[in-house]
Scaffold this motif. Structure first.
Motif, short mmCIF file in Angstrom:
data_model
loop_
_atom_site.label_atom_id
_atom_site.label_comp_id
_atom_site.label_asym_id
_atom_site.label_seq_id
_atom_site.Cartn_x
_atom_site.Cartn_y
_atom_site.Cartn_z
N PHE A 70 -13.52 27.48 20.63
CA PHE A 70 -14.95 27.36 20.33
C PHE A 70 -15.66 28.68 20.57
O PHE A 70 -15.82 29.12 21.72
CB PHE A 70 -15.60 26.27 21.19
CG PHE A 70 -15.14 24.90 20.83
CD1 PHE A 70 -15.83 24.16 19.88
CD2 PHE A 70 -14.01 24.35 21.42
CE1 PHE A 70 -15.39 22.89 19.53
CE2 PHE A 70 -13.57 23.09 21.07
CZ PHE A 70 -14.27 22.36 20.13
N HIS A 91 -22.62 19.41 19.53
CA HIS A 91 -21.23 19.32 19.08
C HIS A 91 -20.64 17.94 19.44
O HIS A 91 -19.99 17.30 18.61
CB HIS A 91 -20.38 20.43 19.70
CG HIS A 91 -18.95 20.32 19.28
ND1 HIS A 91 -18.53 20.65 18.02
CD2 HIS A 91 -17.88 19.82 19.93
CE1 HIS A 91 -17.24 20.38 17.92
NE2 HIS A 91 -16.82 19.87 19.06
N ARG A 94 -21.73 15.43 17.03
CA ARG A 94 -21.04 15.49 15.73
C ARG A 94 -19.71 14.74 15.81
O ARG A 94 -19.36 13.98 14.92
CB ARG A 94 -20.78 16.95 15.32
CG ARG A 94 -21.99 17.60 14.68
CD ARG A 94 -21.61 18.83 13.88
NE ARG A 94 -21.26 19.97 14.73
CZ ARG A 94 -22.14 20.78 15.29
NH1 ARG A 94 -23.42 20.59 15.09
NH2 ARG A 94 -21.75 21.78 16.04
N SER A 122 -10.59 20.75 7.70
CA SER A 122 -11.63 21.64 8.25
C SER A 122 -11.18 22.22 9.59
O SER A 122 -11.51 23.36 9.90
CB SER A 122 -12.99 20.93 8.34
OG SER A 122 -12.95 19.87 9.23
N HIS A 123 -10.38 21.48 10.35
CA HIS A 123 -9.90 22.02 11.62
C HIS A 123 -8.90 23.16 11.43
O HIS A 123 -8.74 23.99 12.32
CB HIS A 123 -9.37 20.91 12.53
CG HIS A 123 -10.51 20.22 13.24
ND1 HIS A 123 -11.43 19.47 12.54
CD2 HIS A 123 -10.91 20.22 14.53
CE1 HIS A 123 -12.34 19.03 13.40
NE2 HIS A 123 -12.04 19.47 14.60
N TYR A 126 -11.17 25.95 11.30
CA TYR A 126 -11.74 26.26 12.62
C TYR A 126 -10.70 26.85 13.57
O TYR A 126 -11.00 27.12 14.73
CB TYR A 126 -12.30 25.00 13.31
CG TYR A 126 -13.32 24.23 12.54
CD1 TYR A 126 -14.22 24.87 11.70
CD2 TYR A 126 -13.41 22.85 12.67
CE1 TYR A 126 -15.18 24.14 11.00
CE2 TYR A 126 -14.37 22.12 11.98
CZ TYR A 126 -15.24 22.77 11.14
OH TYR A 126 -16.17 22.05 10.46
C1 HEM Z 1 -9.88 13.46 17.84
C2 HEM Z 1 -10.00 14.76 17.70
C3 HEM Z 1 -11.17 15.47 17.07
C4 HEM Z 1 -12.17 14.99 16.31
C5 HEM Z 1 -12.42 13.55 15.87
C6 HEM Z 1 -13.02 16.11 15.96
C7 HEM Z 1 -14.18 16.04 15.19
C8 HEM Z 1 -14.95 17.11 14.81
C9 HEM Z 1 -16.12 17.02 13.98
C10 HEM Z 1 -16.68 15.72 13.40
C11 HEM Z 1 -16.61 18.26 13.84
C12 HEM Z 1 -17.89 18.65 13.05
C13 HEM Z 1 -17.59 19.47 11.83
C14 HEM Z 1 -16.77 18.80 10.74
O1 HEM Z 1 -17.04 17.61 10.41
O2 HEM Z 1 -15.86 19.46 10.18
C15 HEM Z 1 -15.73 19.16 14.55
C16 HEM Z 1 -15.88 20.53 14.62
C17 HEM Z 1 -15.08 21.37 15.34
N1 HEM Z 1 -14.00 21.01 16.11
FE1 HEM Z 1 -13.26 19.16 16.29
N2 HEM Z 1 -12.52 17.25 16.53
C18 HEM Z 1 -11.40 16.90 17.22
C19 HEM Z 1 -10.61 17.74 17.98
C20 HEM Z 1 -10.84 19.09 18.16
C21 HEM Z 1 -10.11 19.94 19.08
C22 HEM Z 1 -8.99 19.46 20.01
C23 HEM Z 1 -10.64 21.19 18.96
C24 HEM Z 1 -10.27 22.47 19.69
C25 HEM Z 1 -9.31 22.62 20.54
C26 HEM Z 1 -11.69 21.13 17.97
C27 HEM Z 1 -12.42 22.20 17.56
C28 HEM Z 1 -13.48 22.13 16.69
C29 HEM Z 1 -14.26 23.30 16.27
C30 HEM Z 1 -14.01 24.76 16.70
C31 HEM Z 1 -15.25 22.81 15.43
C32 HEM Z 1 -16.32 23.66 14.69
C33 HEM Z 1 -17.43 24.06 15.56
C34 HEM Z 1 -18.57 23.11 15.60
O3 HEM Z 1 -18.74 22.24 14.71
O4 HEM Z 1 -19.35 23.21 16.55
N3 HEM Z 1 -11.79 19.83 17.52
N4 HEM Z 1 -14.75 18.43 15.15
#
Ligand code: HEM
Length: 201
Positions: A70, A91, A94, A122-123, A126
């Motif tokens: 992040f 965040h 979201r 999208s991940h 990211y």
């Molecule tokens: C069950 C697991 C996860 C879910 C449901 C989840 C869900 C989301 C959602 C809904 C977003 C908002 C943007 C979008 O819809 O594309 C997002 C953004 C993001 N996620 Fe996740 N995520 C998960 C796990 C992770 C993990 C483990 C990491 C990092 C180690 C991560 C890193 C990020 C980053 C860097 C963003 C973009 C930055 C931001 O929106 O602020 N996510 N995630």
């Protein structure tokens, strides 16, 4: 910080890069799981902002390597400061909204699948690799247990674990799909480069 989760279940055992051949079968959500998740969501829903914050502070405490992904939080040393951070709240919300949408799609799992596949893609953009996804479900469970108090049961825990396994399994597939697309695009552009060089001469 402690939280007892029965069995590990949510810690990913699969390597970061899987080929499509060894893709796992999606976790099986039963009608009973769906019922339990929907009922408990009615309670959790009232505290989603709080759950989002607790979940991410816990994630960064237990797996500091996730914080580096992040851009906004990687330089924050004092995790206590994050509890009042507007950015982390946004965040967390979201991510919790995604869980809310997932709960709303439990009767149309193919729609949930599409949503989770896009999220996995999208991940990839990211730079958040699948090896970390399993941690989120475990922290979610720890964050909601105190809210549900005596309503929390082993059966309910299993239901939420299964939902997270379902979502993160598909997210992994989306991530890998996007990775493959990007790799093929790079290969194509590398192959095309000599032609481009010719036209420059
Ligand atoms: C069950 C697991 C996860 C879910 C449901 C989840 C869900 C989301 C959602 C809904 C977003 C908002 C943007 C979008 O819809 O594309 C997002 C953004 C993001 N996620 Fe996740 N995520 C998960 C796990 C992770 C993990 C483990 C990491 C990092 C180690 C991560 C890193 C990020 C980053 C860097 C963003 C973009 C930055 C931001 O929106 O602020 N996510 N995630």
């Amino acid at each position: 910080m402690g939280c007892a989760i029965s069995g590990s279940g949510l810690t990913p055992r699969t390597p970061e890069i899987r080929s499509t051949e060894d893709a796992e079968a999606p976790a099986r959500l039963t009608p009973r799981h769906i019922h339990l998740i929907k009922e408990s969501w009615k309670v959790i829903q009232e505290d989603i902002a709080k759950v989002g914050i607790i979940m991410f502070v816990r994630l960064f405490e237990t797996h500091p390597e996730c914080k580096d992904v992040f851009f906004l939080f990687r330089d924050v040393e004092d995790l206590e400061r994050l509890r009042t951070s507007r950015e982390l709240r946004a965040h967390g919300l979201r991510v919790m909204s995604f869980i809310e949408k997932s709960v709303a799609r439990l009767d149309q799992l193919e729609r949930l699948q599409t949503l989770a596949l896009e999220l996995g893609k999208s991940h990839y953009r990211y730079n958040a690799p699948p090896k970390y996804y399993g941690y989120v479900g475990a922290e979610f469970i720890c964050a909601v247990q105190p809210i549900l108090k005596e309503r929390w049961t082993a059966e309910l825990e299993q239901a939420w674990k299964t939902l997270f396994q379902f979502i993160t399994g598909i997210m992994k597939d989306g991530y890998l799909e996007e990775e493959k697309t990007k790799r093929n695009l790079m290969l194509t552009s590398t192959r095309e480069r000599p032609d481009k060089r010719n036209t420059m001469i």
